[in-house]
Design a protein around this motif. Structure first.
Motif, PDB file in Angstrom:
ATOM      1  N   LEU A 103      -5.611   1.214 -55.121  1.00  8.33           N
ATOM      2  CA  LEU A 103      -5.051   2.105 -54.112  1.00  8.33           C
ATOM      3  C   LEU A 103      -6.047   2.220 -52.973  1.00  8.33           C
ATOM      4  N   LYS A 104      -5.578   2.091 -51.791  1.00  8.51           N
ATOM      5  CA  LYS A 104      -6.461   2.216 -50.640  1.00  8.51           C
ATOM      6  C   LYS A 104      -6.152   3.524 -49.936  1.00  8.51           C
ATOM      7  N   LEU A 105      -7.192   4.295 -49.674  1.00 12.34           N
ATOM      8  CA  LEU A 105      -7.038   5.575 -49.001  1.00 12.34           C
ATOM      9  C   LEU A 105      -7.876   5.568 -47.739  1.00 12.34           C
ATOM     10  N   SER A 106      -7.380   6.228 -46.727  1.00 14.13           N
ATOM     11  CA  SER A 106      -8.155   6.316 -45.492  1.00 14.13           C
ATOM     12  C   SER A 106      -9.250   7.357 -45.659  1.00 14.13           C
ATOM     13  N   ASP A 107     -10.214   7.344 -44.762  1.00  7.31           N
ATOM     14  CA  ASP A 107     -11.325   8.296 -44.814  1.00  7.31           C
ATOM     15  C   ASP A 107     -10.827   9.732 -44.717  1.00  7.31           C
ATOM     16  N   SER A 108      -9.832   9.974 -43.913  1.00  7.14           N
ATOM     17  CA  SER A 108      -9.337  11.336 -43.737  1.00  7.14           C
ATOM     18  C   SER A 108      -8.696  11.854 -45.024  1.00  7.14           C
ATOM     19  N   VAL A 109      -7.996  11.002 -45.746  1.00 11.89           N
ATOM     20  CA  VAL A 109      -7.383  11.427 -47.007  1.00 11.89           C
ATOM     21  C   VAL A 109      -8.466  11.728 -48.029  1.00 11.89           C
ATOM     22  N   VAL A 110      -9.491  10.869 -48.113  1.00  4.96           N
ATOM     23  CA  VAL A 110     -10.593  11.101 -49.050  1.00  4.96           C
ATOM     24  C   VAL A 110     -11.288  12.423 -48.719  1.00  4.96           C
ATOM     25  N   GLU A 111     -11.490  12.688 -47.451  1.00  3.04           N
ATOM     26  CA  GLU A 111     -12.148  13.932 -47.033  1.00  3.04           C
ATOM     27  C   GLU A 111     -11.310  15.143 -47.423  1.00  3.04           C
ATOM     28  N   ARG A 112     -10.005  15.062 -47.217  1.00  2.00           N
ATOM     29  CA  ARG A 112      -9.139  16.173 -47.599  1.00  2.00           C
ATOM     30  C   ARG A 112      -9.146  16.388 -49.108  1.00  2.00           C
ATOM     31  N   LEU A 113      -9.199  15.259 -49.861  1.00  2.00           N
ATOM     32  CA  LEU A 113      -9.274  15.391 -51.318  1.00  2.00           C
ATOM     33  C   LEU A 113     -10.568  16.078 -51.727  1.00  2.00           C
ATOM     34  N   ARG A 114     -11.657  15.728 -51.097  1.00  3.77           N
ATOM     35  CA  ARG A 114     -12.948  16.364 -51.403  1.00  3.77           C
ATOM     36  C   ARG A 114     -12.898  17.856 -51.104  1.00  3.77           C
ATOM     37  N   GLU A 115     -12.343  18.201 -49.959  1.00  3.09           N
ATOM     38  CA  GLU A 115     -12.249  19.612 -49.590  1.00  3.09           C
ATOM     39  C   GLU A 115     -11.382  20.374 -50.573  1.00  3.09           C
TER      40      GLU A 115
END
Length: 184
Positions: A20-32
């Motif tokens: 699965l490829k995720l964009s940086d913004s999605v990864v950041e939102r997941l972290r938050e």
């Protein structure tokens, strides 16, 4: 509208073994989201919690083209190799279909030439059978001239030429009977 934090949960189930490829913004939102769900007891706890939760699940992120100081974008070597591979594949397919097209054009040309020669042969046969064999010289020329002279001399009284016209018709009918008898 989109500025508020959402309480919805999204579960992504990847049944295949693909990445699965995720964009940086999605990864950041997941972290938050992970950081907000857990109780925070300091800066270190937050960093260790976010890093441990992210490390438990593999993270694959597609990176956008990187920008160099000159202002243009450049691609990684993998991207360039992939583009080159795709271009080679496209070129190979173009050559393949070009060769197929040329082969089909040659085949169509040979079929066209064969059909054209058959048509010309049939036209020649029909011409020989029906046109050239039935060329005749004018018949009853003398009677035809007599009719013409009679009508020119008697323009106001054409009924005076009825006997001359009847002689011409009889002449043409007799020659027609001769041709039919010869053909039979």
């Amino acid at each position: 509208m989109g500025s508020g934090n959402s309480t919805r949960r999204v579960t992504i189930v990847n049944e295949s073994d693909s990445v699965l490829k995720l964009s940086d913004s999605v990864v950041e939102r997941l972290r938050e989201g992970v950081e907000k769900d857990r109780p925070v007891s300091g800066q270190q706890t937050r960093q260790s919690t976010s890093s441990s939760s992210i490390q438990d699940e593999p993270q694959y992120v597609s990176q956008p083209p990187q920008h160099h100081p000159g202002g243009g974008s450049y691609f990684t070597m993998d991207t360039l190799r992939l583009r080159q591979h795709h271009q080679e594949e496209i070129d190979s397919l173009q050559r393949h279909y070009q060769a197929k097209t040329e082969l089909l054009e040659k085949h169509n040309r040979s079929l066209f030439d064969a059909s054209k020669s058959k048509l010309e042969n049939k036209l020649n046969q029909v011409e020989e059978k029906y046109i050239s064999s039935h060329r005749h010289e004018p018949v009853c020329v003398e009677a035809s001239r007599n009719v013409e002279f009679c009508f020119n001399d008697n323009q106001k009284m054409p009924l005076k030429c009825s006997k001359v016209a009847k002689d011409f018709i009889n002449c043409v009918d007799s020659i027609r009977r001769q041709v039919i008898n010869e053909a039979a």
